[in-house]
Design an enzyme around this catalytic site. Sequence first.
Site, mmCIF file in Angstrom:
data_model
loop_
_atom_site.group_PDB
_atom_site.id
_atom_site.type_symbol
_atom_site.label_atom_id
_atom_site.label_comp_id
_atom_site.label_asym_id
_atom_site.label_seq_id
_atom_site.Cartn_x
_atom_site.Cartn_y
_atom_site.Cartn_z
ATOM 1 N N ILE A 508 0.813 -1.221 0.000
ATOM 2 C CA ILE A 508 0.000 0.000 0.000
ATOM 3 C C ILE A 508 0.840 1.261 0.000
ATOM 4 C CG2 ILE A 508 -2.008 -1.071 1.084
ATOM 5 C CD1 ILE A 508 -1.044 -0.008 3.760
ATOM 6 N N GLY A 509 2.153 1.116 0.005
ATOM 7 C CA GLY A 509 3.000 2.308 -0.012
ATOM 8 C C GLY A 509 4.458 1.940 0.092
ATOM 9 N N GLY A 512 11.456 5.897 2.257
ATOM 10 C CA GLY A 512 12.886 5.739 2.468
ATOM 11 C C GLY A 512 13.221 4.553 3.338
ATOM 12 N N PHE A 513 12.302 4.205 4.270
ATOM 13 C CA PHE A 513 12.550 3.057 5.146
ATOM 14 C C PHE A 513 12.351 1.751 4.405
ATOM 15 C CE2 PHE A 513 11.186 -0.136 8.207
ATOM 16 C CZ PHE A 513 12.117 0.006 9.223
ATOM 17 N N GLY A 514 11.318 1.654 3.599
ATOM 18 C CA GLY A 514 11.021 0.419 2.873
ATOM 19 C C GLY A 514 9.585 0.411 2.392
ATOM 20 N N VAL A 516 5.450 -0.768 2.547
ATOM 21 C CA VAL A 516 4.386 -0.928 3.532
ATOM 22 C C VAL A 516 3.326 -1.860 2.944
ATOM 23 C CG1 VAL A 516 2.710 0.237 5.003
ATOM 24 C CG2 VAL A 516 4.829 1.406 4.361
ATOM 25 N N ASP A 626 9.282 15.469 10.889
ATOM 26 C CA ASP A 626 8.874 15.168 9.509
ATOM 27 C C ASP A 626 7.358 15.287 9.372
ATOM 28 O OD1 ASP A 626 9.328 14.577 6.864
ATOM 29 O OD2 ASP A 626 9.364 12.417 7.138
#
Length: 824
Positions: A508-509, A512-514, A516, A626
Amino acid sequence: MEQPRPPATSTSTSTTLFFSLLLLLLLLLFFPLPSLSSFLPSDSFLLSCGSSSPSLLLSSNRRFLPDSSFHIPPHSTSLANPSPSPPSPLHRTARVFLSPSSYSFPLLSPSSPHFLRLHFLPFLSLSSALFNVSLATTPLLSLFSAFQDATFEFFLVPNSHVLHLSFLPADSSSFAFVNAIELFSLPDDLISDAFVSLVPSSAAPLTSHLLETLHRVNVGGPVVTLANDTLWRIWIPDTNFVISPSDGKAIAFPGILKYPDGGATRETAPESVYGTARVMNRGNFSKSSSPANKFNISWVFPVSSSVNGYLVRLHFCDIVSIALNELYFDVYINGHSAYQDLDLSAQASYSLASPYYIDFVVGQFNNSSGSIRVSVGPSERSLPWKINAILNGVEIMKIRGVFSSTNINRRKKDVGIVVGLIMGSLFLIFGLVGLVLTWCRWKRWRNTRTQLQQAVTWSSLPALTGNSYSRTTELTIVSQVSNQNLLLRISFSEILLATNNFNESAQIGSGGFGKVYRGMLRDGTKVAVKRSVRGSQQGHGEFRTEIEVLSKIRHRHLVSLIGFCDEHSEMILVYEFMDKGPLRDHLYGLNCPPLSWKQRLEICIGAARGLHYLHTGSAEGIIHRDVKSSNILLDENYTAKVADFGLSKLGCQNSQSNVSTGVKGSFGYLDPEYFKTQQLTDKSDVYSFGVVLLEVMCARPVIDQSLPWEQVNLAEWAMQWQKKGLIERIIDPSLKGNIRRSLLRKFGETVEKCLAQYGIDRPTMGDVLWKLEYILQLQEKAVHQESYGSSSSSVPLVVSSSVINGSNGSTSESNVGTSEVKAS
């Protein structure tokens, strides 16, 4: 007749030779020598300053020698870091200079470019140092004082057999210091005088200047660590520089790259840079003002002032085309056409997936805004069905003054003799090098294995190899967060079951982290599963921070952390699932029905409550860092919850306190005061939230390159109309006629205060929350009166602010009958 036997000596010799070859084969099999294709610098000085023993940097598998074994400058002393866990082994000690001192490096390849990296970490009283650093007669740092971990990188061609690096205290009462020094030679063709100049050419060639690294970015890909770069460089992701992420999409190439002869090499940039990229998101039809969906992807890089300009190196590799001459695009730098109709297949030896780079020299007049903007977009030659543009990597270096050195071309007549001696020595010792390297590698492996066994006797995490995310890194995570939150741990098998083995249809998304994923636990709980990119150092920091923050706090308007997983070298976070997704999707970009003004106010109030709780709900306070519309999520009832705490910082007890930190955040939402001073406060969140309020009111991105230049930045454009008292002219058309002008004016005034240039002039989040709740109550009262045809104002207004230690409770500017403050 008895056959004659061969001589016994021959049999013995053959047997010995056979077993020797077999032993050598086994040694090479288990302990292979370094690849001959890897670059080996002829000059290499790696110094751990102030140390009495070597320091092994595991992230790059390099050994730093103590500077005492090389040369100790006079009038200096060593200092040990009292911290048991410094950021790097290179920060355990420092060399302190009480008077002007220098290191002298004898060079074998003075005509080759060299790379110099200086490391500074101010522990104990080192932050009070004030000093200059120079290389030969060229200044590197002037009146430098390190307030936090700092690293500086320089490129130069010495043209001297001896290079002097000097440290000079600013005055008799000050001192200088350094933690570590790296100086090594580079391939001759890494820096050349072949470039595209966007300014009048300088009389001196580029290779005669000193170059200072400002940015090194892997576009569309993850962080590239020291271990994955043959020149031991770090490449960071482009997520903090890309202006409108929806304009482009990140891609990765699963095939094999073909480095062209005489072109880019693995030393120019590693395969992990050329194998990833960002291309046009041709499915982004929000660019309705751009004919045929033509638009540019843009990145903005902050730079400091320089009279000599900047070297901008752009890395390209056509990993999207399936045929030659299929991809044409244009390149722009600071709005100027830098390269038109670029055809990578023609430039890179008429082949696809072939790395290529272009150097541009950008002048001072091009960056009056204190930044360099790089854009790529479709060319006029692009075929309608092949519209695209690509960028793989960016390097930006400041062009310093012409590098001058003493002893230029000194002892040039001895070069032939020196080279002859070196070559002869190399041939003599080549046979021993293999055995020495094998023995050292075996010994290091044995020592490292022993240390790890001692360190992990209490941990069940498996070891990792092949990237910089080591077992030691995992132990750090576990020791800091896992032991305190065992109830939050979710098994990897449970997560695989919840996400159907991370099925792509459940994605679903991404960020930068990875990626989802949507999932469901066995008890029926709907969850959002965020899985980090393996080996990502950015992921390591965000993973730890998210658990540290969300395990301490719970609030109705903060996304709840359900659990985490750190098995099998994974970093996975599991949150409550938010059915309606991010606020941004409901404002623009997707075909969602427009939100009513009341819904928007309620969403803003919910987000403000969550942020206010972050700032004041704990003893030390938390700064989100953020805040943006994509990090405000909505549940099935459109209740707003703040999410994504990977960049959060602890320590904002009040609005006057600040935290010195490297600048992080999202372009367009970033507090200008924080950007300039690197001093983070809770007022930085207030600024970002003010930008979100503008998004809610205007329903457009904060940065939109497709618009005229004066409208590109939403905050700047909207404040121009606010100051004219005409903010109603730019609001979302679906809201026109549904908001009283007096309420819109109050909303605009609140936004204007949030966007004040200096944090001291901005309200607290509690004040912003009070204002928004007041506006909502006036809105509801107006609707009530219109519904019943009454103009009576006898109904008291109740300000229920859910404020914790924040609202000033002032009602002097309102005609509120009753004012009530409730604590949640």
